[in-house]
Design a protein around this motif. Structure first.
Motif, short mmCIF file in Angstrom:
data_model
loop_
_atom_site.label_atom_id
_atom_site.label_comp_id
_atom_site.label_asym_id
_atom_site.label_seq_id
_atom_site.Cartn_x
_atom_site.Cartn_y
_atom_site.Cartn_z
N ALA A 240 0.85 -1.19 0.00
CA ALA A 240 0.00 0.00 0.00
C ALA A 240 0.88 1.24 0.00
CB ALA A 240 -0.92 0.01 1.22
N CYS A 241 0.52 2.22 -0.82
CA CYS A 241 1.27 3.48 -0.91
C CYS A 241 0.40 4.59 -0.33
CB CYS A 241 1.62 3.79 -2.36
SG CYS A 241 2.66 2.55 -3.16
N LEU A 242 0.82 5.13 0.81
CA LEU A 242 -0.02 6.07 1.55
C LEU A 242 0.68 7.38 1.82
CD1 LEU A 242 -1.38 3.59 4.27
CD2 LEU A 242 -2.36 4.08 2.01
N VAL A 243 -0.05 8.47 1.65
CA VAL A 243 0.40 9.79 2.06
C VAL A 243 -0.42 10.21 3.27
CG1 VAL A 243 0.26 12.25 1.50
CG2 VAL A 243 1.38 10.68 -0.08
N ALA A 244 0.28 10.64 4.32
CA ALA A 244 -0.38 11.19 5.50
C ALA A 244 -0.32 12.70 5.41
CB ALA A 244 0.32 10.70 6.77
N ASP A 245 -1.45 13.33 5.11
CA ASP A 245 -1.53 14.79 4.99
C ASP A 245 -1.65 15.36 6.39
OD1 ASP A 245 -2.05 17.43 4.51
OD2 ASP A 245 -3.70 17.08 3.10
N LEU A 246 -0.59 16.02 6.85
CA LEU A 246 -0.55 16.50 8.24
C LEU A 246 -1.28 17.82 8.44
CD1 LEU A 246 3.07 15.48 9.29
CD2 LEU A 246 0.94 14.15 9.32
N ASN A 247 -1.97 18.29 7.40
CA ASN A 247 -2.88 19.42 7.60
C ASN A 247 -4.13 18.98 8.34
OD1 ASN A 247 -2.17 22.09 6.68
ND2 ASN A 247 -1.82 21.15 4.68
N GLY A 248 -4.34 17.70 8.40
CA GLY A 248 -5.51 17.15 9.07
C GLY A 248 -5.34 15.67 9.30
N THR A 249 -6.39 14.91 9.03
CA THR A 249 -6.34 13.47 9.28
C THR A 249 -6.45 12.66 8.00
OG1 THR A 249 -8.73 13.41 9.66
CG2 THR A 249 -7.32 13.76 11.59
N ALA A 250 -6.33 13.31 6.84
CA ALA A 250 -6.53 12.62 5.57
C ALA A 250 -5.42 11.61 5.30
CB ALA A 250 -6.61 13.64 4.42
N VAL A 251 -5.83 10.46 4.77
CA VAL A 251 -4.90 9.44 4.29
C VAL A 251 -5.17 9.28 2.80
CG1 VAL A 251 -4.16 7.04 4.41
CG2 VAL A 251 -4.88 8.23 6.50
N LEU A 252 -4.19 9.58 1.98
CA LEU A 252 -4.34 9.48 0.53
C LEU A 252 -3.63 8.21 0.07
CD1 LEU A 252 -4.47 12.60 1.29
CD2 LEU A 252 -3.94 13.02 -1.10
N GLU A 253 -4.37 7.32 -0.59
CA GLU A 253 -3.77 6.09 -1.09
C GLU A 253 -3.56 6.20 -2.59
OE1 GLU A 253 -4.15 1.22 -0.96
OE2 GLU A 253 -5.62 2.47 0.10
N PHE A 254 -2.40 5.74 -3.04
CA PHE A 254 -2.04 5.75 -4.45
C PHE A 254 -1.82 4.30 -4.89
CE2 PHE A 254 -0.91 9.84 -2.73
CZ PHE A 254 -1.31 10.73 -3.71
N PRO A 255 -2.87 3.66 -5.39
CA PRO A 255 -2.74 2.24 -5.77
C PRO A 255 -1.68 2.04 -6.86
CG PRO A 255 -5.05 2.92 -5.67
CD PRO A 255 -4.24 4.17 -5.58
N LEU A 256 -0.91 0.98 -6.71
CA LEU A 256 0.10 0.68 -7.72
C LEU A 256 -0.53 0.24 -9.03
CD1 LEU A 256 2.67 -1.28 -5.54
CD2 LEU A 256 3.10 0.89 -6.71
N GLY A 257 -1.61 -0.50 -8.93
CA GLY A 257 -2.22 -1.07 -10.13
C GLY A 257 -1.40 -2.24 -10.64
N GLU A 258 -2.00 -3.02 -11.49
CA GLU A 258 -1.31 -4.20 -12.03
C GLU A 258 -0.08 -3.75 -12.83
OE1 GLU A 258 -2.24 -8.12 -14.83
OE2 GLU A 258 -3.84 -6.69 -14.30
#
Length: 329
Positions: A240-258
């Motif tokens: 899983a590729c995740l960005v933790a946006d520290l402006n709040g509680t958002a977790v942004l996931e960037f799927p690798l895809g096949e």
């Protein structure tokens, strides 16, 4: 003779290295070659000055550095059974940022006196280029550092790591893999096993434009995922590729895809070929400035310079003393 005159750096690749070249080839040359005599024997400039300019950073960069160091230190403490008390992150952010700014001012005073420090962790770009950075700007920087430290403290991915410290596989620890015989360096902010069993590479992000730079974040995380796949033997679908946006509680996931890992490796190989193709001698990793052009001519009007030049730490080398006190439009 300076210690820099005989130093040689072997070629390696990192995501940030590729990004610097994409921003400006001359900036890339100044950062990775010009300071080191073994890599740029025909560099005509002052290596000590070039090296010093490479230590310059903007206020947002310093804030990001402080928050990343606090994340590293606090998670390492939690992993050894010594979690930090509530409120420590915010208080530490203010102290660390204050120290960095004071150290920057001292370093600039030494430069102005003709005795630049040989080693310095960071100098604020505004201090060095004599831009307006007084009490108001200092206070704002301290508040932003505290804001992001509090964002870290309240973020669900940080809370997960604290709750289950034994699931952390890596906390901002440098590692490397090989791509086409070249060392590829990766330093993911955090690698941990999620509750669903996946291995996540996590990047803490400060700043107000996290979503605007989604493509850049996706490429960076794909590089880290390739490293994690090899380092911990994980198949693509278990990453899983995740960005933790520290402006709040958002977790942004960037799927690798096949085929995502293969695409990441191909992108790295292409970048390596581009960077090495500009060298005078690939085998010895030797470069010269003529093959790394700047974005504009030295005599170009400051008002017409590309946006990237406005906060480039090396603008003094490209455009001379007229950039002292210059604020990009």
């Amino acid at each position: 003779m300076s210690w820099l005159d005989t130093r040689t750096q072997p070629f390696s690749w990192s995501f940030s290295r590729g990004q610097v070249y994409g921003t400006c080839p001359r900036r890339y040359y100044y950062r990775y070659y010009a300071p080191y005599g073994g890599n740029a024997p025909r560099e005509p400039g002052d290596r000590t000055l070039i090296y010093l300019l490479g230590r310059l950073a903007t206020a947002p960069m310093l804030i990001g550095r402080v928050v990343h160091e606090l994340a590293h230190d606090s998670l390492q403490a939690a992993a050894t059974g010594r979690p930090w008390a509530e409120g420590t992150l915010a208080a530490s952010a203010r102290v660390a940022m204050t120290r960095l700014l004071r150290s920057s001012r001292r370093a600039v005073r030494r430069c102005e006196a003709g005795h630049p420090p040989r080693q310095v962790s960071a100098i604020l770009d505004d201090h060095y280029y004599r831009l307006d950075f007084g009490a108001r700007e200092t206070g704002a920087a301290l508040e932003r550092a505290v804001h992001y430290a509090e964002g870290l403290a309240g973020h669900p991915l940080y809370a997960l790591a604290l709750r289950r410290p034994m699931t952390m596989l890596s906390v901002e620890s440098a590692g490397s893999i090989g791509v086409g015989g070249v060392q590829v360096v990766a330093v993911p902010d955090l690698v941990l096993r999620m509750d669903d069993g996946r291995v996540a590479v996590v990047d803490w992000k400060t700043g107000a434009s996290v979503e605007e730079r989604a493509d850049q974040h996706a490429a960076q995380l794909a590089t880290y995922a390739l490293y994690a796949a090899r380092q911990w033997g994980q198949p693509e679908e278990r990453l899983a590729c995740l960005v933790a946006d520290l402006n709040g509680t958002a977790v942004l996931e960037f799927p690798l895809g096949e085929g995502g890992l293969q695409r990441a490796e191909e992108a790295i190989a292409a970048s390596i070929a581009l960077l090495r193709g500009a060298l005078d001698d690939r085998g010895r990793n030797i470069a010269s400035p003529r093959r790394f052009p700047p974005l504009a001519e030295r005599e170009a009007s400051l008002a017409e310079l590309p946006w990237a030049c406005g906060r480039c730490p090396y603008r003094l080398l490209c455009y001379g003393d007229r950039v002292i006190g210059w604020v990009a439009g």
